[in-house]
Scaffold this motif. Structure first.
Motif, PDB file in Angstrom:
ATOM      1  N   PRO A   1       0.800  -1.239   0.000  1.00 33.72           N
ATOM      2  CA  PRO A   1       0.000   0.000   0.000  1.00 33.72           C
ATOM      3  C   PRO A   1       0.827   1.280   0.000  1.00 33.72           C
ATOM      4  CG  PRO A   1      -0.107  -1.102   2.140  1.00 33.72           C
ATOM      5  CD  PRO A   1       0.535  -2.072   1.188  1.00 33.72           C
ATOM      6  N   LEU A   2       2.065   1.222   0.459  1.00 32.43           N
ATOM      7  CA  LEU A   2       2.896   2.426   0.440  1.00 32.43           C
ATOM      8  C   LEU A   2       3.431   2.740  -0.958  1.00 32.43           C
ATOM      9  CD1 LEU A   2       4.984   2.211   3.756  1.00 32.43           C
ATOM     10  CD2 LEU A   2       2.944   3.567   3.273  1.00 32.43           C
ATOM     11  N   ASN A   3       3.198   1.847  -1.907  1.00 28.92           N
ATOM     12  CA  ASN A   3       3.693   2.073  -3.275  1.00 28.92           C
ATOM     13  C   ASN A   3       2.564   2.451  -4.234  1.00 28.92           C
ATOM     14  OD1 ASN A   3       5.939   2.177  -5.046  1.00 28.92           O
ATOM     15  ND2 ASN A   3       5.211   0.306  -6.027  1.00 28.92           N
ATOM     16  N   SER A   4       1.488   3.022  -3.703  1.00 30.80           N
ATOM     17  CA  SER A   4       0.396   3.474  -4.577  1.00 30.80           C
ATOM     18  C   SER A   4      -0.262   4.700  -3.969  1.00 30.80           C
ATOM     19  CB  SER A   4      -0.637   2.355  -4.765  1.00 30.80           C
ATOM     20  OG  SER A   4      -1.222   2.008  -3.534  1.00 30.80           O
ATOM     21  N   PHE A   5      -0.862   5.509  -4.823  1.00 32.41           N
ATOM     22  CA  PHE A   5      -1.610   6.672  -4.347  1.00 32.41           C
ATOM     23  C   PHE A   5      -2.759   6.931  -5.321  1.00 32.41           C
ATOM     24  CE2 PHE A   5       1.981   8.123  -6.885  1.00 32.41           C
ATOM     25  CZ  PHE A   5       1.421   9.033  -7.770  1.00 32.41           C
ATOM     26  N   VAL A   6      -3.786   7.589  -4.815  1.00 27.77           N
ATOM     27  CA  VAL A   6      -5.011   7.809  -5.594  1.00 27.77           C
ATOM     28  C   VAL A   6      -4.966   9.178  -6.262  1.00 27.77           C
ATOM     29  CG1 VAL A   6      -7.534   7.969  -5.487  1.00 27.77           C
ATOM     30  CG2 VAL A   6      -6.328   6.348  -4.013  1.00 27.77           C
ATOM     31  N   ILE A   7      -5.374   9.223  -7.529  1.00 26.34           N
ATOM     32  CA  ILE A   7      -5.509  10.495  -8.231  1.00 26.34           C
ATOM     33  C   ILE A   7      -6.899  10.539  -8.876  1.00 26.34           C
ATOM     34  CG2 ILE A   7      -3.038  10.736  -8.734  1.00 26.34           C
ATOM     35  CD1 ILE A   7      -3.699   9.839 -11.619  1.00 26.34           C
TER      36      ILE A   7
ATOM     37  N   VAL B   1       5.960   9.681   2.116  1.00 27.71           N
ATOM     38  CA  VAL B   1       6.050   8.326   2.676  1.00 27.71           C
ATOM     39  C   VAL B   1       7.306   8.193   3.531  1.00 27.71           C
ATOM     40  CG1 VAL B   1       6.344   5.885   2.108  1.00 27.71           C
ATOM     41  CG2 VAL B   1       4.690   7.252   0.846  1.00 27.71           C
ATOM     42  N   LYS B   2       8.418   8.732   3.036  1.00 20.62           N
ATOM     43  CA  LYS B   2       9.680   8.664   3.796  1.00 20.62           C
ATOM     44  C   LYS B   2       9.550   9.350   5.159  1.00 20.62           C
ATOM     45  CE  LYS B   2      12.545   9.909   0.302  1.00 20.62           C
ATOM     46  NZ  LYS B   2      13.814  10.310  -0.344  1.00 20.62           N
ATOM     47  N   ALA B   3       8.851  10.515   5.169  1.00 19.51           N
ATOM     48  CA  ALA B   3       8.698  11.269   6.409  1.00 19.51           C
ATOM     49  C   ALA B   3       7.692  10.603   7.351  1.00 19.51           C
ATOM     50  CB  ALA B   3       8.242  12.701   6.101  1.00 19.51           C
ATOM     51  N   GLY B   4       6.615  10.053   6.794  1.00 21.43           N
ATOM     52  CA  GLY B   4       5.560   9.477   7.626  1.00 21.43           C
ATOM     53  C   GLY B   4       5.840   8.063   8.096  1.00 21.43           C
TER      54      GLY B   4
ATOM     55  N   GLU C   1       9.551   1.818   7.904  1.00 18.04           N
ATOM     56  CA  GLU C   1       9.041   0.942   6.842  1.00 18.04           C
ATOM     57  C   GLU C   1       9.700   1.268   5.502  1.00 18.04           C
ATOM     58  OE1 GLU C   1       7.272   2.598   8.962  1.00 18.04           O
ATOM     59  OE2 GLU C   1       5.937   1.219  10.028  1.00 18.04           O
ATOM     60  N   TYR C   2       9.880   2.573   5.235  1.00 13.80           N
ATOM     61  CA  TYR C   2      10.482   2.973   3.960  1.00 13.80           C
ATOM     62  C   TYR C   2      11.915   2.474   3.854  1.00 13.80           C
ATOM     63  CZ  TYR C   2      11.875   5.757  -0.053  1.00 13.80           C
ATOM     64  OH  TYR C   2      12.332   6.143  -1.289  1.00 13.80           O
ATOM     65  N   ALA C   3      12.662   2.591   4.957  1.00 16.28           N
ATOM     66  CA  ALA C   3      14.059   2.137   4.949  1.00 16.28           C
ATOM     67  C   ALA C   3      14.140   0.646   4.634  1.00 16.28           C
ATOM     68  CB  ALA C   3      14.706   2.436   6.302  1.00 16.28           C
ATOM     69  N   GLU C   4      13.199  -0.136   5.184  1.00 17.79           N
ATOM     70  CA  GLU C   4      13.169  -1.576   4.922  1.00 17.79           C
ATOM     71  C   GLU C   4      12.792  -1.854   3.472  1.00 17.79           C
ATOM     72  OE1 GLU C   4      11.034  -5.646   6.633  1.00 17.79           O
ATOM     73  OE2 GLU C   4      10.187  -3.686   7.085  1.00 17.79           O
ATOM     74  N   LEU C   5      11.776  -1.127   2.988  1.00 18.21           N
ATOM     75  CA  LEU C   5      11.300  -1.362   1.621  1.00 18.21           C
ATOM     76  C   LEU C   5      12.286  -0.867   0.566  1.00 18.21           C
ATOM     77  CD1 LEU C   5       7.542  -0.391   2.028  1.00 18.21           C
ATOM     78  CD2 LEU C   5       8.471  -2.674   1.631  1.00 18.21           C
ATOM     79  N   GLN C   6      13.089   0.122   0.906  1.00 16.65           N
ATOM     80  CA  GLN C   6      14.034   0.683  -0.063  1.00 16.65           C
ATOM     81  C   GLN C   6      14.957  -0.393  -0.617  1.00 16.65           C
ATOM     82  OE1 GLN C   6      16.283   4.026   1.386  1.00 16.65           O
ATOM     83  NE2 GLN C   6      16.446   4.879  -0.675  1.00 16.65           N
ATOM     84  N   THR C   7      15.363  -1.314   0.235  1.00 16.22           N
ATOM     85  CA  THR C   7      16.213  -2.414  -0.209  1.00 16.22           C
ATOM     86  C   THR C   7      15.397  -3.518  -0.866  1.00 16.22           C
ATOM     87  OG1 THR C   7      17.807  -1.971   1.557  1.00 16.22           O
ATOM     88  CG2 THR C   7      17.880  -4.148   0.545  1.00 16.22           C
ATOM     89  N   LEU C   8      14.317  -3.936  -0.195  1.00 15.35           N
ATOM     90  CA  LEU C   8      13.513  -5.051  -0.711  1.00 15.35           C
ATOM     91  C   LEU C   8      12.873  -4.732  -2.058  1.00 15.35           C
ATOM     92  CD1 LEU C   8      11.710  -6.231   2.562  1.00 15.35           C
ATOM     93  CD2 LEU C   8      13.515  -7.436   1.319  1.00 15.35           C
TER      94      LEU C   8
END
Length: 232
Positions: free
Chosen positions: A31-37, A64-67, A71-78
């Motif tokens: 869910p952190l890799n999508s946003f609604v427009i 996302v990085k700030a909020g 989680e972002y640090a973990e996902l950045q690699t994965l």
């Protein structure tokens, strides 16, 4: 041909292949890799697809990085998240409305003096094969590479589908900088996949029609596209 519509691989994955598989799966479902427009029918601005605007993508990524820093640090690699692309031009004023009539009026005003890019039409065979689902998947694949990076890699991969990251770095020494090793391999793998599966023309057209892309990158994409059409 599998009744469950599963593509089965009869060999073990390499470490890099497994990492790429995990990255693409997480990019698709997390869910952190999508946003609604808003729907395109409700938006008028000097561009084509608001969801593809690098300025907006960068803003969402920073949010996302700030909020969600942990989680972002973990996902950045994965997820093998690529470096943010530089924004050469801003989106500008955006008009919003639920009235199609009002949106059409705004679009007519916005684009009345804008020159149109004309390219040769795709063959019927390509049109039949290239539906909206494939267009969406291709755009995601292209975003994982970065349009400017794709244009740099394109001639090298086109000439040699088996080219390695090390060989690319010999041609472009700057490719060594700014990207993690996994990210570089993902960019190369995605570029290879686009070309191998016969979607290079569509990828180049997406870049040519990108409203916020650097002019030099667009000109390079147009050149490669014309070369493809001349061969056809």
């Amino acid at each position: 041909m599998d009744p469950a519509h599963i593509r089965r691989v009869d060999r073990s994955f390499t470490e890099n292949e497994y990492a790429v598989l995990v990255a693409h799966f997480l990019r698709l479902v997390h869910p952190l890799n999508s946003f609604v427009i808003p729907k395109q029918d409700y938006v008028a601005y000097d561009g084509k697809n608001l969801g593809e605007e690098q300025e907006l993508i960068n803003i969402v990524q920073d949010y996302v990085k700030a909020g969600f820093p942990k989680e972002y640090a973990e996902l950045q690699t994965l997820m093998q998240i690529p470096e943010q692309e530089k924004v050469t031009d801003t989106v500008g004023k955006i008009h919003w409305a639920v009235s199609e009539y009002q949106i059409k009026k705004w679009r007519k005003t916005i684009f009345k003096d804008k020159p149109k890019i004309t390219l040769k039409k795709r063959s019927k065979k390509v049109k039949d094969q290239y539906d909206e689902d494939k267009a969406y998947a291709l755009d995601n694949r292209l975003s994982s590479v970065g349009k400017a990076t794709f244009i740099k890699l394109y001639p090298l991969v086109k000439q040699n589908l088996d080219i390695t990251v090390e060989e690319v770095e010999k041609v472009y020494p700057e490719y060594k900088k700014g990207k993690a090793e996994n990210a570089k391999r993902t960019c190369l793998s995605s570029t290879r996949s686009i070309i191998r599966n016969g979607y290079e023309a569509e990828a180049l057209e997406i870049i040519v029609n990108s409203s916020r892309m650097d002019d030099a990158v667009i000109l390079e994409a147009k050149k490669y596209l014309e070369e493809l059409y001349q061969k056809d």
